[in-house]
Scaffold this motif. Structure first.
Motif, mmCIF file in Angstrom:
data_model
loop_
_atom_site.group_PDB
_atom_site.id
_atom_site.type_symbol
_atom_site.label_atom_id
_atom_site.label_comp_id
_atom_site.label_asym_id
_atom_site.label_seq_id
_atom_site.Cartn_x
_atom_site.Cartn_y
_atom_site.Cartn_z
ATOM 1 N N ARG A 41 0.832 -1.197 0.000
ATOM 2 C CA ARG A 41 0.000 0.000 0.000
ATOM 3 C C ARG A 41 0.869 1.252 0.000
ATOM 4 O O ARG A 41 2.023 1.208 0.408
ATOM 5 C CB ARG A 41 -0.942 0.018 1.192
ATOM 6 C CG ARG A 41 -0.267 0.185 2.521
ATOM 7 C CD ARG A 41 -1.282 0.140 3.656
ATOM 8 N NE ARG A 41 -0.633 0.318 4.931
ATOM 9 C CZ ARG A 41 -0.493 1.475 5.546
ATOM 10 N NH1 ARG A 41 -0.957 2.581 5.002
ATOM 11 N NH2 ARG A 41 0.118 1.559 6.698
ATOM 12 N N ILE A 42 0.295 2.347 -0.476
ATOM 13 C CA ILE A 42 0.971 3.639 -0.423
ATOM 14 C C ILE A 42 0.707 4.213 0.958
ATOM 15 O O ILE A 42 -0.429 4.469 1.337
ATOM 16 C CB ILE A 42 0.447 4.586 -1.520
ATOM 17 C CG1 ILE A 42 0.790 4.019 -2.885
ATOM 18 C CG2 ILE A 42 1.024 5.980 -1.342
ATOM 19 C CD1 ILE A 42 0.179 4.781 -4.042
ATOM 20 N N ALA A 78 2.833 10.256 0.548
ATOM 21 C CA ALA A 78 3.417 10.913 -0.625
ATOM 22 C C ALA A 78 3.744 12.350 -0.249
ATOM 23 O O ALA A 78 2.989 12.987 0.486
ATOM 24 C CB ALA A 78 2.455 10.882 -1.808
ATOM 25 N N VAL A 92 7.252 8.932 -2.839
ATOM 26 C CA VAL A 92 6.143 8.027 -2.525
ATOM 27 C C VAL A 92 6.680 6.952 -1.585
ATOM 28 O O VAL A 92 7.699 6.326 -1.880
ATOM 29 C CB VAL A 92 5.567 7.384 -3.805
ATOM 30 C CG1 VAL A 92 4.465 6.400 -3.467
ATOM 31 C CG2 VAL A 92 5.059 8.448 -4.766
ATOM 32 N N LEU A 122 6.062 3.375 0.204
ATOM 33 C CA LEU A 122 5.298 2.137 0.088
ATOM 34 C C LEU A 122 5.560 1.277 1.317
ATOM 35 O O LEU A 122 6.668 1.269 1.851
ATOM 36 C CB LEU A 122 5.721 1.343 -1.149
ATOM 37 C CG LEU A 122 5.499 1.980 -2.501
ATOM 38 C CD1 LEU A 122 6.021 1.067 -3.592
ATOM 39 C CD2 LEU A 122 4.034 2.260 -2.718
ATOM 40 N N VAL A 173 4.325 1.563 -9.450
ATOM 41 C CA VAL A 173 3.729 2.853 -9.127
ATOM 42 C C VAL A 173 3.770 3.720 -10.381
ATOM 43 O O VAL A 173 4.836 3.932 -10.954
ATOM 44 C CB VAL A 173 4.475 3.549 -7.963
ATOM 45 C CG1 VAL A 173 3.915 4.928 -7.709
ATOM 46 C CG2 VAL A 173 4.409 2.698 -6.705
ATOM 47 N N VAL A 196 -1.156 9.352 -7.993
ATOM 48 C CA VAL A 196 -0.301 8.172 -7.873
ATOM 49 C C VAL A 196 -1.212 6.969 -7.818
ATOM 50 O O VAL A 196 -2.154 6.935 -7.050
ATOM 51 C CB VAL A 196 0.560 8.260 -6.596
ATOM 52 C CG1 VAL A 196 1.420 7.020 -6.453
ATOM 53 C CG2 VAL A 196 1.413 9.509 -6.593
#
Length: 94
Positions: free
Chosen positions: A18-19, A22, A38, A40, A52, A93
């Motif tokens: 998952r992100i 950012a 970003v 992760l 991504v 994103v």
């Protein structure tokens, strides 16, 4: 008396990758380079690939991909872009 243990908790399925965040500069001078970072996060019992994609509106800008090993992991991706137009922009994103 007999006691039965029942496990309760959040049953919402969690994604393996998952992100988690950012970051981007709030203001950039026209024509200068700037970075988009970003973060992760991964929590998987197996190796998990990721990709991504970075978009400006509907226009594709850049992509980065890789793999996480088994277990918990964290990766920081840095995209370098050039401020090409004046005004406010929106980066997406996925």
């Amino acid at each position: 008396p007999v006691v039965y243990a029942v496990g309760l908790g959040d049953t919402t399925p969690q994604s393996d990758v998952r992100i988690s965040g950012a970051q981007v500069n709030e203001s950039v001078f026209l024509g200068s380079d700037f970075t988009v970072e970003v973060q992760l996060q991964c929590n998987a019992s197996f190796a998990a690939p990721f990709k991504v994609d970075l978009f400006d509106g509907g226009r594709f800008l850049q992509s980065q991909s890789g793999n996480f090993g088994r277990g918990n992991g964290y990766k920081r991706l840095v995209f370098t872009l050039k401020a090409g137009q004046a005004g406010e922009g929106a980066l997406a994103v996925s």
